[in-house]
Design an enzyme around this catalytic site. Structure first.
Site, PDB file in Angstrom:
ATOM      1  N   HIS A   1      50.133  68.933  13.607  1.00 24.63           N
ATOM      2  CA  HIS A   1      49.642  69.188  14.962  1.00 24.63           C
ATOM      3  C   HIS A   1      49.116  70.611  15.096  1.00 24.63           C
ATOM      4  O   HIS A   1      48.404  70.921  16.057  1.00 24.63           O
ATOM      5  CB  HIS A   1      50.725  68.895  16.008  1.00 24.63           C
TER       6      HIS A   1
ATOM      7  N   ASP B   1      53.160  64.249  10.418  1.00 25.61           N
ATOM      8  CA  ASP B   1      52.940  65.564  11.032  1.00 25.61           C
ATOM      9  C   ASP B   1      52.855  66.600   9.922  1.00 25.61           C
ATOM     10  O   ASP B   1      53.719  67.459   9.779  1.00 25.61           O
ATOM     11  CB  ASP B   1      54.039  65.922  12.021  1.00 25.61           C
TER      12      ASP B   1
ATOM     13  N   GLY C   1      56.036  78.075  18.667  1.00 26.34           N
ATOM     14  CA  GLY C   1      55.571  79.007  17.658  1.00 26.34           C
ATOM     15  C   GLY C   1      56.248  78.809  16.318  1.00 26.34           C
ATOM     16  O   GLY C   1      55.769  79.300  15.298  1.00 26.34           O
TER      17      GLY C   1
ATOM     18  N   SER D   1      56.550  75.889  14.960  1.00 28.26           N
ATOM     19  CA  SER D   1      55.959  74.687  14.366  1.00 28.26           C
ATOM     20  C   SER D   1      55.495  74.933  12.936  1.00 28.26           C
ATOM     21  O   SER D   1      54.836  75.933  12.642  1.00 28.26           O
ATOM     22  CB  SER D   1      54.756  74.225  15.189  1.00 28.26           C
TER      23      SER D   1
ATOM     24  N   SER E   1      58.344  69.977  13.579  1.00 32.29           N
ATOM     25  CA  SER E   1      57.392  69.389  14.515  1.00 32.29           C
ATOM     26  C   SER E   1      57.623  69.911  15.931  1.00 32.29           C
ATOM     27  O   SER E   1      56.709  70.396  16.590  1.00 32.29           O
ATOM     28  CB  SER E   1      57.508  67.864  14.508  1.00 32.29           C
TER      29      SER E   1
END
Length: 338
Positions: A196, A223, A297, A299, A314
């Site tokens: 993402h 993801d 942040g 991720s 994720s």
């Protein structure tokens, strides 16, 4: 002697040696790295025992670093105990729980819900967030009710969100995320992060990297995302200095660590595996839930257990952080760890 009994008898020697070497030691009596090694030995040996049980297995989980093997009948319990492991008699086989979870996957378009397998409670756990619409909550609850006590429904406060924001370790003009793992493909260096994040496109930079381009991006469904590493190969280690030498499948009860550029380091416990998480962007499959604290942040940041890489972040809520498995990322893109 049946093949199943033969296999379990073989593992008895291995498990007895593991127990003697301290697999059941608590985290308080072992260094983080030593405890990670104890967990790794326990998971490997217990998984072999559980696999040998076939249809009588309810899966495994860890309790303070010690493996517990779920069984559905007395014969299997005796065989697991003879192999030197703790056996717990349960109602549902792991195959049955997997079947229930897969059938729930047919329930579509239900954002702010999730479901995955918790071997510790021998159930598929369905989470319904109060951010979900009443129609969605009713739809998921009705689907879960069909499976009786093999499913537990939890109502959660808050909202599921993907942890991306403006400002972090790797960034472009649209967002900031965290580097997961340095990897290679065909001898060339790459950066692995969350899909993402790479869905934003653009050119990424951070740390010793500049001009990184998106080469793979998969989200929703998976993801995972892959960026070029124009500045050369990065080290196969976490920024704490911990070497990452292999990718492993997470296990419920496993103590893990994480790194993220917003919240930094930290630890937690794996609470679910093979989870389908219905974020607003769509469903992310095969995620694993943890109690680790993460925030926007973080991720794409790594989850790991000692030298084993587990996955990339994720998102989640204020209680649960979800990661996409590293094993699936490496397989999907034909990667090797740096």
């Amino acid at each position: 002697m049946t093949p199943r009994k033969t296999a379990l008898k073989t593992f008895a020697v291995l498990s007895a040696a593991a127990l003697t070497s301290g697999v059941c030691a608590s985290a308080a009596t072992a260094s983080p790295l030593a405890f990670a090694e104890l967990q790794a030995h326990a998971i490997t040996a217990a998984t072999q025992v559980a696999d040998a049980l076939g249809a009588a297995s309810g899966g495994i989980y860890l309790e303070n670093g010690k493996a517990v093997v779920n069984v559905v009948d007395d014969a299997a319990m005796q065989q697991v105990q003879a192999a030197g492991f703790t056996a717990k008699k349960v109602k549902h086989t792991f195959a049955a729980l997997t079947g229930v979870k897969n059938q729930l996957d047919a329930v579509k378009n239900v954002p702010q819900t999730a479901w995955g397998i918790d071997t510790k409670t021998n159930q598929v756990v369905v989470k319904v967030y109060d951010a979900a619409s009443k129609e969605t909550a009713d739809k998921v609850s009705a689907a879960a009710a069909k499976y009786g006590d093999s499913v537990r429904v939890e109502h959660r406060t808050g909202k599921l969100s993907l942890y991306i924001k403006d400002g972090d370790a790797i960034q472009n003009s649209q967002g900031r995320c965290s580097l997961g793992f340095n990897v290679t493909r065909g001898g060339s260096p790459f950066l692995l992060t969350a899909g993402h994040c790479t869905n934003l496109g653009g050119t990424w930079s951070g740390g010793d990297v500049s001009g990184a381009q998106v080469v793979e991006s998969d989200c929703p469904g998976a993801d995972s995302g892959l960026l070029t590493r124009p500045n050369g190969t990065g080290p196969g280690e976490i920024n704490t200095g911990q070497q990452i030498t292999s990718a492993a499948t997470p296990t419920v009860g496993e103590q893990m660590q994480k790194q993220g550029s917003t919240t930094g380091g930290g630890s937690g416990e794996v609470t679910s595996v093979d989870e389908s998480v219905n974020f607003d962007v769509g469903v992310l499959n095969h995620e694993f839930g943890t109690t680790a604290h993460t925030d926007h942040g973080d991720s794409g940041g790594p989850a790991y257990d000692g030298s084993k890489g587990l996955g990339t972040l994720s998102g989640g809520d204020t209680v649960t952080s979800y990661f996409y498995p590293l094993t699936l990322e490496l397989q999907a893109y034909g990667l090797e760890l740096a």
